[in-house]
Design a protein around this motif. Structure first.
Motif, short mmCIF file in Angstrom:
data_model
loop_
_atom_site.label_atom_id
_atom_site.label_comp_id
_atom_site.label_asym_id
_atom_site.label_seq_id
_atom_site.Cartn_x
_atom_site.Cartn_y
_atom_site.Cartn_z
N ALA A 1 -52.62 9.06 12.40
CA ALA A 1 -52.52 9.82 11.15
C ALA A 1 -51.11 9.72 10.57
O ALA A 1 -50.92 9.53 9.37
N VAL A 2 -50.10 9.84 11.45
CA VAL A 2 -48.72 9.72 10.99
C VAL A 2 -48.45 8.31 10.46
O VAL A 2 -47.84 8.13 9.39
N GLU A 3 -48.94 7.30 11.18
CA GLU A 3 -48.75 5.91 10.75
C GLU A 3 -49.40 5.67 9.38
O GLU A 3 -48.82 5.01 8.51
N ALA A 4 -50.59 6.22 9.19
CA ALA A 4 -51.30 6.04 7.92
C ALA A 4 -50.53 6.66 6.77
O ALA A 4 -50.34 6.03 5.71
N LEU A 5 -50.08 7.90 6.95
CA LEU A 5 -49.37 8.57 5.85
C LEU A 5 -48.01 7.93 5.60
O LEU A 5 -47.57 7.84 4.45
N GLU A 6 -47.35 7.49 6.66
CA GLU A 6 -46.05 6.84 6.46
C GLU A 6 -46.21 5.55 5.64
O GLU A 6 -45.36 5.24 4.80
N MET A 7 -47.29 4.82 5.87
CA MET A 7 -47.54 3.60 5.08
C MET A 7 -47.74 3.94 3.61
O MET A 7 -47.14 3.32 2.71
N LEU A 8 -48.58 4.94 3.33
CA LEU A 8 -48.83 5.34 1.94
C LEU A 8 -47.55 5.86 1.29
O LEU A 8 -47.25 5.57 0.13
#
Length: 394
Positions: free
Chosen positions: A203-210
């Motif tokens: 979840a953290v990786e996904a939001l950091e990418m966005l």
């Protein structure tokens, strides 16, 4: 009184029929196929009669159903969005249907069937089930010499290459479905052991990418209230990529002609990653009797007829529910992009089978908006959402 004997068979038939009020969410273009199925079902047998009513999109229908449940006047049959189903089952508002499902067609796909199950019991009959696609502007991609992205790193690079002074490379929706699709593609989940997992690695990786794409000016974030602007960004070439269900494109094409060629690709996915099955199922609600449950299953079987399934798939871009329909869809599935997107069903699973998620996801959407539209650091925003969700759980 001479006309009375002639009326008796009609009256007895009306009294014998089980009338099944049915609230559904199928708007254009799929409403045509569903309404034809209801008409032909009612005309083709005398035991049941569906009385259909359109009650808006998934969220509108959910609000209306809650009001009807509070007043004690819910319909017998409801077209429920998948994330709503576990809550209906947990609270005893949906009836288990396994006892009525003998002798089903042997060619039904297992993944959509599983989408209608909660803890191994069937509470929903899949009607329309979709997978996500990465939509892109083919004309813009050709002009930049780009190929459809196959990894999330390639999505970021494409967004950068497509960004100009007047347009963004990608439009990002801050709703739970869109975010969850990325988290699942990375091998994660928003729920673990019945508790929120908003601060998981994925979840953290996904939001950091966005967040990176937005902060660099390569993406435009839109919240749920701005959903129509997110679509407009893409249609007016203010953004060149976006994530949506397979069913999004037919809805747009039914309303407008596009000034460019639309491409669609499978969602990038790491080894072990999954794609979400989304859509809706038929649910028989508490208060309905065995006859109404049997009638609901009879209608679902009617809807599964291969030619009708093929018409439904062509019209809506929902996945076919049984293999027999594919014989009717050979030309439709010849398109290599469409075939690749539909093939994601092999890696698909229901996007939510946790009843608590409908209680928590508002905190997550708030966190996504704070991060992507207000600049709050991803981990900070997700930790706040996790804390709020856990407090609600307690």
């Amino acid at each position: 009184m001479r006309g009375l004997p002639a009326l008796l068979p009609v009256l007895s038939l009306a009294l014998a029929q089980a009338v099944i009020p049915f609230w559904h969410t199928a708007g254009p273009p799929g409403d045509r196929v569903l309404e034809e199925a209801i008409r032909s079902f009612n005309a083709g047998q005398n035991a049941y009669r569906l009385e259909a009513r359109y009650v808006g999109d998934y969220r509108e229908a959910g609000v209306k159903l809650l009001a009807a449940l509070r007043s004690g006047r819910p319909p017998a049959l409801f077209h429920a969005e998948l994330s709503f189903l576990p809550r209906l089952a947990k609270e005893g508002l949906a009836l288990p249907l396994d006892a009525y499902l003998q002798d089903l067609p042997q060619d039904l796909y297992p993944a959509p069937l599983k989408a209608g199950q909660v803890q191994g019991r069937t509470y929903g009959l899949p009607l329309g089930v979709s997978v996500p696609a990465l939509y892109y502007n083919k004309d813009a991609f050709r002009a930049k010499g780009l190929k459809p992205p196959m990894t999330w790193a390639e999505v970021e690079r494409a967004a950068e290459a497509l960004t100009s002074r007047t347009a963004k490379g990608m439009v990002i929706a801050t709703d739970v479905w869109s975010f969850n699709a990325i988290v699942m593609s990375l091998g994660g989940s928003l729920v673990k052991d019945g508790l929120p997992a908003f601060t998981s690695k994925e979840a953290v990786e996904a939001l950091e990418m966005l967040y990176r794409m937005v902060q660099k000016g390569h993406a435009q974030a839109r919240n749920l209230a701005e959903a129509q602007f997110a679509v407009a960004d893409f249609l007016r070439t203010k953004a060149f990529m976006g994530i949506g269900p397979t069913t999004a494109l037919p809805v747009v094409l039914a309303q407008t002609a596009l000034p460019f060629q639309v491409g669609y690709a499978p969602l990038p996915r790491v080894p072990g990653g999954a794609v979400p099955l989304s859509g809706a199922v038929l649910v028989v609600l508490k208060g309905a009797g065995p006859e109404e449950a049997r009638g609901a299953v009879a209608f679902w079987r009617h809807f599964l007829e291969p030619k009708r399934q093929a018409d439904w798939v062509r019209t809506t871009w929902y996945l076919p529910l049984r293999r027999a329909a594919e014989a009717e869809l050979k030309d439709f599935l010849q398109d290599p992009e469409r075939r690749a997107v539909f093939a994601q069903v092999e890696a698909a699973r229901p996007w939510s089978q946790d009843p608590e998620l409908v209680v928590w996801y508002g905190y997550l959407e708030e966190a996504l908006e704070k991060s992507l539209k207000q600049g709050v650091k991803p981990r900070v925003a997700l930790e706040e959402a996790q804390k709020k969700a856990l407090a609600a759980e307690r």
